[in-house]
Design a protein around this motif. Sequence first.
Motif, PDB file in Angstrom:
ATOM      1  N   THR A   1     -26.320   0.558  11.826  1.00 46.67           N
ATOM      2  CA  THR A   1     -24.820   0.348  12.299  1.00 46.67           C
ATOM      3  C   THR A   1     -24.204   1.465  12.711  1.00 46.67           C
ATOM      4  O   THR A   1     -23.058   1.585  12.966  1.00 46.67           O
TER       5      THR A   1
ATOM      6  N   TRP B   1     -22.199  -5.223  17.991  1.00 43.95           N
ATOM      7  CA  TRP B   1     -21.116  -5.103  16.801  1.00 43.95           C
ATOM      8  C   TRP B   1     -21.544  -5.968  15.834  1.00 43.95           C
ATOM      9  O   TRP B   1     -20.913  -6.380  14.890  1.00 43.95           O
TER      10      TRP B   1
ATOM     11  N   LYS C   1     -13.117  -4.464   6.769  1.00 43.79           N
ATOM     12  CA  LYS C   1     -13.448  -3.400   7.748  1.00 43.79           C
ATOM     13  C   LYS C   1     -13.365  -3.537   9.259  1.00 43.79           C
ATOM     14  O   LYS C   1     -13.199  -2.623  10.113  1.00 43.79           O
ATOM     15  N   SER C   2     -13.341  -5.099   9.755  1.00 45.34           N
ATOM     16  CA  SER C   2     -13.171  -5.430  10.863  1.00 45.34           C
ATOM     17  C   SER C   2     -11.460  -5.855  11.390  1.00 45.34           C
ATOM     18  O   SER C   2     -11.361  -6.270  12.428  1.00 45.34           O
TER      19      SER C   2
ATOM     20  N   PRO D   1     -16.535  -0.222  18.998  1.00 45.16           N
ATOM     21  CA  PRO D   1     -15.626  -1.544  19.176  1.00 45.16           C
ATOM     22  C   PRO D   1     -15.397  -1.957  20.631  1.00 45.16           C
ATOM     23  O   PRO D   1     -15.094  -3.008  20.666  1.00 45.16           O
TER      24      PRO D   1
ATOM     25  N   THR E   1      -9.467  -4.374  22.202  1.00 46.00           N
ATOM     26  CA  THR E   1     -10.628  -5.326  22.605  1.00 46.00           C
ATOM     27  C   THR E   1     -10.482  -5.554  24.117  1.00 46.00           C
ATOM     28  O   THR E   1     -11.355  -6.297  24.552  1.00 46.00           O
TER      29      THR E   1
ATOM     30  N   CYS F   1     -10.888 -11.824  17.907  1.00 44.85           N
ATOM     31  CA  CYS F   1     -11.459 -11.179  16.720  1.00 44.85           C
ATOM     32  C   CYS F   1     -13.083 -11.699  16.658  1.00 44.85           C
ATOM     33  O   CYS F   1     -13.994 -11.215  15.879  1.00 44.85           O
TER      34      CYS F   1
ATOM     35  N   ARG G   1     -22.426  -5.876  12.143  1.00 42.27           N
ATOM     36  CA  ARG G   1     -22.237  -5.218  10.846  1.00 42.27           C
ATOM     37  C   ARG G   1     -22.299  -6.414   9.684  1.00 42.27           C
ATOM     38  O   ARG G   1     -21.637  -7.167   9.859  1.00 42.27           O
TER      39      ARG G   1
ATOM     40  N   LEU H   1      -9.655  -4.208  14.106  1.00 39.72           N
ATOM     41  CA  LEU H   1     -10.228  -3.620  15.443  1.00 39.72           C
ATOM     42  C   LEU H   1      -9.888  -4.650  16.687  1.00 39.72           C
ATOM     43  O   LEU H   1     -10.410  -4.366  17.959  1.00 39.72           O
TER      44      LEU H   1
ATOM     45  N   ILE I   1     -14.496 -12.704   8.866  1.00 37.83           N
ATOM     46  CA  ILE I   1     -14.739 -11.376   9.086  1.00 37.83           C
ATOM     47  C   ILE I   1     -14.392 -10.794   7.704  1.00 37.83           C
ATOM     48  O   ILE I   1     -13.829 -11.305   6.694  1.00 37.83           O
TER      49      ILE I   1
ATOM     50  N   PHE J   1     -16.190  -9.298  16.433  1.00 40.91           N
ATOM     51  CA  PHE J   1     -16.610  -8.605  15.207  1.00 40.91           C
ATOM     52  C   PHE J   1     -16.759  -9.170  13.831  1.00 40.91           C
ATOM     53  O   PHE J   1     -16.411  -9.034  13.080  1.00 40.91           O
ATOM     54  N   SER J   2     -16.888 -10.578  14.275  1.00 39.36           N
ATOM     55  CA  SER J   2     -16.928 -11.929  13.106  1.00 39.36           C
ATOM     56  C   SER J   2     -18.354 -12.517  13.294  1.00 39.36           C
ATOM     57  O   SER J   2     -19.466 -12.194  14.274  1.00 39.36           O
TER      58      SER J   2
END
Length: 463
Positions: free
Chosen positions: A354, A377, A308-309, A359, A116, A260, A379, A312, A305, A263-264
């Motif tokens: 999505t 991002w 699946k994250s 990412p 990231t 994180c 999801r 990442l 989260i 993605f959260s």
Amino acid sequence: MATDPDIVVIGGGNAALCAAITAAEAGAKVVILEAAPKAYRGGNSRHTRNFRCMHSGPLGPLVESYGEDEYFDDLMKVTGGKTDEDLARLAIRSSEECLPWMESHGVRFQPSLSGTLSLARTNAFFLGGGKSLVNAYYRTAKKLGVVVHYDAKVTHVALDGDRVCRVDYSTGDTQHSLSPQSVIVASGGFQADTDWLARAWGPAARNFLIRGTPYNRGVVLADLLDQGVQQVGDPTQCHAVAIDGRAPKFDGGIVTRLDCVPFSIVVNRDAERFYDEGEDVWPKRYAIWGRLVAAQPDQVGHVIIDAKSLNLFMPSVFPPIKADTLEELAEKMGLPPARLRATVKEFNRACGDTSGFHPTELDGVATSGLTPPKTNWARPITQAPFYGYSLRTGVTFTYLGLKVDRNAQCSIGDRPISNLWAAGETMAGSILGQGYLAGFGMTIGTVFGRIAGKEAAAHANAH
């Protein structure tokens, strides 16, 4: 030293070392006064990882190019235009020549970290991190005859009109004074003085964590400001990021940062979202989250989260809190379970297609009809197990500092102080009015450290 040195450098981090090395190479006798013991030398620099660098083509570990205007635009975005453009562009332009200078003085680089951070084009990463850089510079300084006093706490920089006449410091119970020709202040901000932070921010600041050294207490800064040295910056502005709430009060360093958030969803103690987690790529947005968390009840946030994250982002130093259901995760994190379930349900319902999820770049995978929105991002959080982190405000350094000119020289009113210069975090507020850009603190310290060293040596050699 039997006689006074030509130059006293106050501080022992990157800016101080760049200044000391540059001055010593110009023939000056240099003493460094480092408040920390030897094992903790280096200030915040020992926690750093990289240096943001302009370059017109591949340079060292850096790929492609990163021009002055793009660099300046990146800075303008994070500072909201609160910068001294002349000094900012000086730092940016000078950064390109700094990288080979750093290499020639013992610093080694490595390919950038992936994930990231997305910094391979803009930031040069130190092999062994900031501690390795600091140690390399101390080795170089020693070869050049620079004398270092550790546990040397400067108590007063005495001004006589437009010049510094004396530097007082203590080692243990012993008091010392030096009367050098030139003085360079590179002793950081005031963030480790919790009382000062609380005066600036209010009582909430007592809940902040300090990512860096406990030795940056602003003693020299306060002493000079009290004597009328021109100041710059807002005492409530600082480089503050959201870090793991389990980090220590001081010195947790870079590893306590959490990557994180994009993605959260991030909620406060009432399990309510309060900001767009997907506003931009993390290196351009991580530095706003400290202030966002500081504005929440109890100065705390919580990252949620799903499975699946989890892979990442850069792994965290403390493992996340894990649970098979959202309600169980809420219980473990001290959040209201029904409210967290409702917040996640509302978020999931607002997520759309999505398939374009990507990412490492802005993907436009956004929510619709949700306040606040999540603009990239986004999801649904559906895949057990679920994971959580607590977030606290982690202060790196404060922006109230000494105002300098292009020569890194300090002044009283309109009158330059003939033999006083400043470099690094103690003058970074000249350029960073608010916000932060990853790796830019090291750029400021390196550029202005070298300028201060050159100017201080020229003054000392002329006298």
